[in-house]
Design a protein around this motif. Structure first.
Motif, short mmCIF file in Angstrom:
data_model
loop_
_atom_site.label_atom_id
_atom_site.label_comp_id
_atom_site.label_asym_id
_atom_site.label_seq_id
_atom_site.Cartn_x
_atom_site.Cartn_y
_atom_site.Cartn_z
N ILE A 52 0.85 -1.18 0.00
CA ILE A 52 0.00 0.00 0.00
C ILE A 52 0.89 1.24 0.00
N GLU A 53 0.34 2.32 -0.53
CA GLU A 53 1.08 3.59 -0.57
C GLU A 53 0.28 4.64 0.19
N LEU A 54 0.89 5.21 1.21
CA LEU A 54 0.23 6.20 2.06
C LEU A 54 0.78 7.59 1.77
N ALA A 62 -4.32 10.11 1.93
CA ALA A 62 -4.70 9.26 0.79
C ALA A 62 -4.06 7.89 0.93
N ILE A 63 -4.73 6.88 0.41
CA ILE A 63 -4.19 5.53 0.34
C ILE A 63 -4.23 5.10 -1.12
N ASP A 64 -3.08 4.70 -1.63
CA ASP A 64 -2.95 4.31 -3.05
C ASP A 64 -3.47 5.40 -3.97
N GLY A 65 -3.20 6.65 -3.59
CA GLY A 65 -3.57 7.78 -4.43
C GLY A 65 -5.01 8.24 -4.30
N VAL A 66 -5.81 7.56 -3.51
CA VAL A 66 -7.22 7.93 -3.34
C VAL A 66 -7.37 8.76 -2.07
N GLU A 67 -7.79 10.02 -2.23
CA GLU A 67 -7.98 10.90 -1.08
C GLU A 67 -9.10 10.35 -0.20
N SER A 73 -11.13 10.69 3.92
CA SER A 73 -11.31 11.38 5.19
C SER A 73 -10.55 10.62 6.27
N PRO A 74 -10.27 11.25 7.42
CA PRO A 74 -9.54 10.57 8.48
C PRO A 74 -10.17 9.24 8.90
N ALA A 75 -11.50 9.22 9.12
CA ALA A 75 -12.15 7.98 9.55
C ALA A 75 -12.04 6.89 8.48
N THR A 76 -12.18 7.29 7.22
CA THR A 76 -12.09 6.31 6.13
C THR A 76 -10.68 5.76 6.01
N VAL A 77 -9.68 6.60 6.24
CA VAL A 77 -8.29 6.13 6.26
C VAL A 77 -8.12 5.02 7.28
N LEU A 78 -8.61 5.26 8.49
CA LEU A 78 -8.42 4.27 9.55
C LEU A 78 -9.24 3.01 9.30
N VAL A 109 6.34 17.31 7.31
CA VAL A 109 6.18 15.85 7.27
C VAL A 109 5.14 15.52 6.20
N ASN A 110 5.63 15.65 4.94
CA ASN A 110 4.80 15.45 3.75
C ASN A 110 5.48 14.43 2.84
N GLY A 111 4.69 13.70 2.09
CA GLY A 111 5.29 12.75 1.15
C GLY A 111 4.55 11.43 1.11
N LYS A 112 5.25 10.40 0.68
CA LYS A 112 4.62 9.08 0.52
C LYS A 112 5.47 8.00 1.16
N VAL A 113 4.77 7.01 1.71
CA VAL A 113 5.43 5.83 2.27
C VAL A 113 4.78 4.60 1.66
#
Length: 406
Positions: A223-225, A234-239, A241-246, A340-344
């Protein structure tokens, strides 16, 4: 507390808090307002309305607080890489200040004289609820039935229900879990039952959110965060909301056997307790956040954060979320997240969250300086000699002191 006319109760709709509604009505001859929060516990909260109505409650608050919970409580805590006693990701602890806040707000809205909760006199939650309430409304009165009544067993509670015709649907054929469980979007916890013996391994069918690492897929999930100011956006490029991320990370982590913990912790009230926790999304978040910080944070800022973190964790665990010191620390932590910006990129595999890559436009990593190959003069290695000698000076002086009398 003879002047109690109205009480706001943190109400789950379960056995304990249903008994508390009637007990408050009987003991204090007061009106009860119920507040039920959806913070992602995975169960319908709307049925609590019918149960409260059956108990004669006129003012009933049922609220979806999932976004506020993650945005304003979970995410700020994870910016600090918060872990209590080396293992616990504070899933229960971080939910309590939000509930305390809404209890106080509803008390203000309804002109209530007091708030009440179903936490026992042995646990941490009583402290968390009440410290939060007093911090936000110093004059609020708090009623903690478990510290007052003599209904100290499930049998006693059921007998109370029978005597007073309290409608409950949890005494039926449905098998009750032997564990005391608490769930929200960040985690689910298990205590009691056979877990009270620290030597006994948790049984496999206890776990609700995750497969065992042994049963996890044989192929890894990547996965890409995407991070913005220390938060995943965003997860895998899809923006998201905080709750949806978790929610998404919980599903991905749970499917790969990630996030189980079995620990003995030190409660604030003084005793040790054994608990098991599932925090799949939080486990991934912690690993990935440290990875993006490793690129973007200055060395001394990062080290200072690591020194402050245990103090911050202790404040959250002990119920001091609304304290001046936690708020002060949060401002420093949030300031540190500016870049603290970028991708992991994270590999999820059989119980492990493994960092597989990180990148940032705000990176402090300079390949021209760090390379083991020819750095084309970007770094003068001879400079290291003076640096080492200056840092060794005090140790050389100290070592020579012992030789004065040789």
């Amino acid at each position: 507390m003879s002047d109690i006319n109205k009480v706001v109760l943190a109400y789950s709709g379960g056995l304990d808090t249903s008994v508390i509604v009637r007990w408050l009505q009987d003991t204090y001859n007061c009106e009860v307002v119920t507040f039920t929060a959806d913070i992602g516990q995975g169960e319908e909260v709307e049925p609590a309305r019918a149960k409260a109505e059956a108990l004669g409650v006129k003012e009933i608050y049922i609220e979806d607080l999932r976004e506020e919970f993650v945005r304003d409580f979970v995410f700020p805590m994870f910016r600090a890489n918060t872990v209590y006693e080396g293992e616990y990701l504070l899933g229960t602890s971080i939910a309590r200040p939000l509930i305390a806040k809404r209890l106080v707000e509803i008390a203000n809205e309804t002109n209530a004289d007091a708030i009440s909760h179903g936490a026992t006199g042995k646990g941490n939650d009583q402290v968390r609820f009440e410290l939060g309430a007093y911090a936000l409304k110093p004059g609020i009165q708090v009623i903690a039935p478990w510290r007052e009544w003599d209904l100290n067993s499930r049998e006693a509670l059921m007998a109370y229900c029978e005597e007073r015709n309290i409608p409950v649907d949890f005494s039926n054929k449905k098998k009750k879990s032997p564990y005391s469980m608490d769930a929200n979007l960040l985690h689910i916890s298990y205590e009691g039952g056979q877990l009270e013996d620290p030597w006994v391994e948790a049984e496999e069918d206890m776990w609700r959110w995750s497969v065992s690492p042994e049963a996890a897929p044989d192929e890894p999930t990547y996965i890409e965060l995407t991070y913005r100011k220390g938060d995943i956006v965003a997860i895998d490029g899809v923006e998201m909301s905080p709750a949806t991320v978790l929610e998404t990370l919980n599903k991905l982590g749970g499917a790969n056997g990630i996030g189980r913990a079995d620990l003995v912790e030190n409660r604030y009230v003084g005793m040790k307790s054994r608990g098991c926790y599932e925090t799949p999304g939080g486990t991934i978040m912690l690993k990935a956040h440290r990875a993006i910080e490793s690129l973007t944070l200055d060395r001394e800022a990062a080290h200072l954060k690591d020194e402050l973190m245990p103090r911050y964790a202790k404040l959250v665990y002990n119920g001091y979320w609304w304290s001046p010191e936690r708020i002060m620390l949060q401002k420093a932590i949030d300031e540190s997240q500016t870049f603290v910006n970028g991708k992991v990129r994270v590999k999820l595999y059989k119980g492990n969250a493994i960092v597989a890559g990180r990148q940032s436009d705000d990176s402090l990593f300079d390949a021209h300086i760090a390379t083991f190959e020819d750095d084309a003069g970007a770094y003068n290695q001879k400079d290291a000699e003076g640096f080492i000698k200056l840092n060794a000076l005090r140790m050389r002086i100290g070592a020579n002191r012992g030789r004065k009398y040789d």
